[in-house]
Design a protein around this motif. Structure first.
Motif, short mmCIF file in Angstrom:
data_model
loop_
_atom_site.label_atom_id
_atom_site.label_comp_id
_atom_site.label_asym_id
_atom_site.label_seq_id
_atom_site.Cartn_x
_atom_site.Cartn_y
_atom_site.Cartn_z
N ASP A 271 -7.32 16.47 -1.98
CA ASP A 271 -6.24 17.46 -2.08
C ASP A 271 -5.10 17.13 -1.11
OD1 ASP A 271 -7.61 18.94 -3.98
OD2 ASP A 271 -8.70 20.10 -2.45
N ASP A 272 -5.24 16.04 -0.38
CA ASP A 272 -4.22 15.63 0.59
C ASP A 272 -3.00 15.11 -0.17
OD1 ASP A 272 -2.69 14.72 2.62
OD2 ASP A 272 -4.18 13.36 3.47
N PRO A 273 -1.81 15.73 0.01
CA PRO A 273 -0.61 15.27 -0.72
C PRO A 273 -0.28 13.81 -0.45
CG PRO A 273 -0.22 17.40 0.30
CD PRO A 273 -1.53 16.91 0.84
N ALA A 274 -0.59 13.34 0.76
CA ALA A 274 -0.27 11.95 1.08
C ALA A 274 -1.11 10.99 0.24
CB ALA A 274 -0.49 11.69 2.57
N LYS A 275 -2.37 11.36 0.03
CA LYS A 275 -3.26 10.49 -0.75
C LYS A 275 -3.06 10.64 -2.25
CE LYS A 275 -6.96 10.06 2.67
NZ LYS A 275 -8.41 10.22 2.93
N ARG A 276 -2.39 11.70 -2.66
CA ARG A 276 -2.14 11.89 -4.09
C ARG A 276 -1.25 10.78 -4.65
NH1 ARG A 276 -5.24 14.92 -7.13
NH2 ARG A 276 -3.49 15.48 -8.48
N ASP A 277 -0.41 10.22 -3.77
CA ASP A 277 0.47 9.13 -4.22
C ASP A 277 -0.30 7.84 -4.47
OD1 ASP A 277 2.69 10.71 -4.17
OD2 ASP A 277 3.33 10.11 -2.16
N PHE A 278 -1.59 7.81 -4.10
CA PHE A 278 -2.39 6.62 -4.36
C PHE A 278 -2.59 6.38 -5.87
CE2 PHE A 278 -4.77 6.79 -0.02
CZ PHE A 278 -3.60 6.37 0.59
N LYS A 279 -2.29 7.41 -6.68
CA LYS A 279 -2.46 7.26 -8.13
C LYS A 279 -1.47 6.24 -8.70
CE LYS A 279 0.54 11.22 -9.17
NZ LYS A 279 0.60 12.56 -9.80
N TRP A 280 -0.43 5.91 -7.93
CA TRP A 280 0.54 4.91 -8.38
C TRP A 280 0.17 3.51 -7.89
CZ3 TRP A 280 2.75 7.75 -11.73
CH2 TRP A 280 3.16 9.04 -11.45
N ALA A 281 -0.99 3.37 -7.27
CA ALA A 281 -1.38 2.09 -6.69
C ALA A 281 -1.61 1.04 -7.77
CB ALA A 281 -2.64 2.24 -5.84
N GLY A 282 -1.08 -0.15 -7.54
CA GLY A 282 -1.25 -1.28 -8.46
C GLY A 282 -1.26 -2.58 -7.68
N LEU A 283 -1.40 -3.67 -8.38
CA LEU A 283 -1.52 -4.98 -7.74
C LEU A 283 -0.14 -5.57 -7.41
CD1 LEU A 283 -4.35 -6.59 -9.90
CD2 LEU A 283 -4.56 -5.37 -7.72
N ASP A 284 -0.03 -6.11 -6.22
CA ASP A 284 1.12 -6.91 -5.82
C ASP A 284 0.67 -8.36 -5.83
OD1 ASP A 284 3.28 -8.16 -4.75
OD2 ASP A 284 3.20 -7.15 -2.80
N LEU A 285 0.94 -9.05 -6.92
CA LEU A 285 0.40 -10.40 -7.11
C LEU A 285 1.14 -11.45 -6.29
CD1 LEU A 285 -0.21 -10.28 -10.97
CD2 LEU A 285 -1.83 -9.85 -9.12
N LEU A 286 2.34 -11.14 -5.82
CA LEU A 286 3.06 -12.09 -4.98
C LEU A 286 2.47 -12.17 -3.58
CD1 LEU A 286 6.77 -11.41 -6.02
CD2 LEU A 286 5.32 -13.33 -6.70
N ASN A 287 2.08 -11.01 -3.05
CA ASN A 287 1.56 -10.96 -1.68
C ASN A 287 0.04 -10.79 -1.64
OD1 ASN A 287 4.19 -11.09 -0.47
ND2 ASN A 287 4.48 -8.95 -1.15
#
Length: 301
Positions: A271-287
């Motif tokens: 329920d932490d608003p900061a962790k809710r943005d983790f739903k947009w997490a994806g791969l950064d293939l360059l780094n």
């Protein structure tokens, strides 16, 4: 490579004596042969005097000349034909200062006709048995010209009246590179098309697939029947997308997918608003790491 605001054809003029550039083009789109007239199959002519053979040949040429002259008199200065334009017809067009193209793919001619407002004619014949070419059959464009690109000649048609058609001219070292560039451009255009049709975008880089996999894996544990196995296997199949992305980038797929799974698991159970943005997490293939692909601008339809 460049973007051309118009239509590009990979071909040359029928004759090198024709003008290279036509300003204020009036385009005739034809779907029939412009060559010396021949009698239909099954028609026979018995000639008693050999002198009449020359008259027959001359009449055949006169029929072709009359057809070409009707098109020229209507104001056409660019002829685009899907079939043949022989040397005799080319001679008449050269004398009139007309630029002619022959054996153009019918698909291309249809698009050009639609963009310029021209009518694609299959014959000049009318129900009354006469041959007529009306000026209303012509399409318009600001300019039509031939230009050499690399080792080939290309015809550029710009300034359409009825549409804003564009072409992409691709250049590369070899055919394999050109094919790969073409596929990439085609994929990019399809992505834009799907995005405009749906009106929605989601985070890319395996974000959606992993979010669904985590959700379905949790949902499978709530099922007490054999359906649990099917749902769990489907959830596992969704992880193939981020695994393949990581593998194609020569990265450790197991490590990256495990990190991505942790981010999406945290986003769905907290329920932490900061962790809710983790739903947009994806791969950064360059780094070679996991990041917020929404803010990074990695989106897909």
């Amino acid at each position: 490579s460049r973007l051309v605001k118009g239509y590009v054809l990979r071909m040359a003029r029928v004759s090198q004596q024709m003008p290279v550039r036509i300003e204020g083009a009036k385009i005739a789109c034809l779907d029939f042969n412009l060559n010396k007239y021949r009698l239909p199959l099954g028609v026979q002519i018995l000639v008693n005097d050999p002198k009449n053979l020359d008259k027959i040949r001359q009449t055949e040429l006169d029929i072709l000349k009359a057809r070409c002259q009707k098109i020229i008199d209507a104001g056409a200065n660019v002829i685009i034909a899907t079939k043949a334009v022989d040397d005799v017809a080319a001679k008449y067009f050269v004398e009139a200062g007309v630029l002619a193209l022959r054996r153009v793919d019918k698909k291309d001619v249809r698009r050009i006709a639609k963009s310029t407002g021209a009518s694609l004619l299959t014959t000049l014949a009318t129900p009354d048995g006469e041959e007529v070419f009306d000026p209303s059959f012509l399409g318009t464009a600001q300019e039509v010209y031939e230009e050499t690109v690399g080792d080939d000649q290309y015809i550029f048609i710009k300034g359409f009246k009825h549409s804003a058609a564009c072409s992409i001219l691709i250049r590369g070292a070899n055919d394999l590179m050109l094919d790969e560039i073409e596929r990439s451009i085609h994929d990019a255009i399809c992505v834009i098309k799907r995005s405009l049709e749906s009106g929605f975008v989601v985070a890319g880089g395996g974000s959606v697939e992993m979010a669904l996999a985590v959700y379905l894996d949790d949902f499978a544990r709530t099922l007490g029947t054999r359906e649990q196995i099917a749902v769990a296997e489907f959830a596992e199949a969704l992880t193939v997308i981020p695994k393949t992305l990581a593998t194609n980038a020569a990265l450790d797929a197991t490590d990256l997918v495990a990190k991505l799974r942790v981010f999406h698991s945290s986003a769905q159970i907290t329920d932490d608003p900061a962790k809710r943005d983790f739903k947009w997490a994806g791969l950064d293939l360059l780094n070679g790491k996991v990041r917020n692909n929404l803010t990074a601008g990695v989106l897909e339809p």
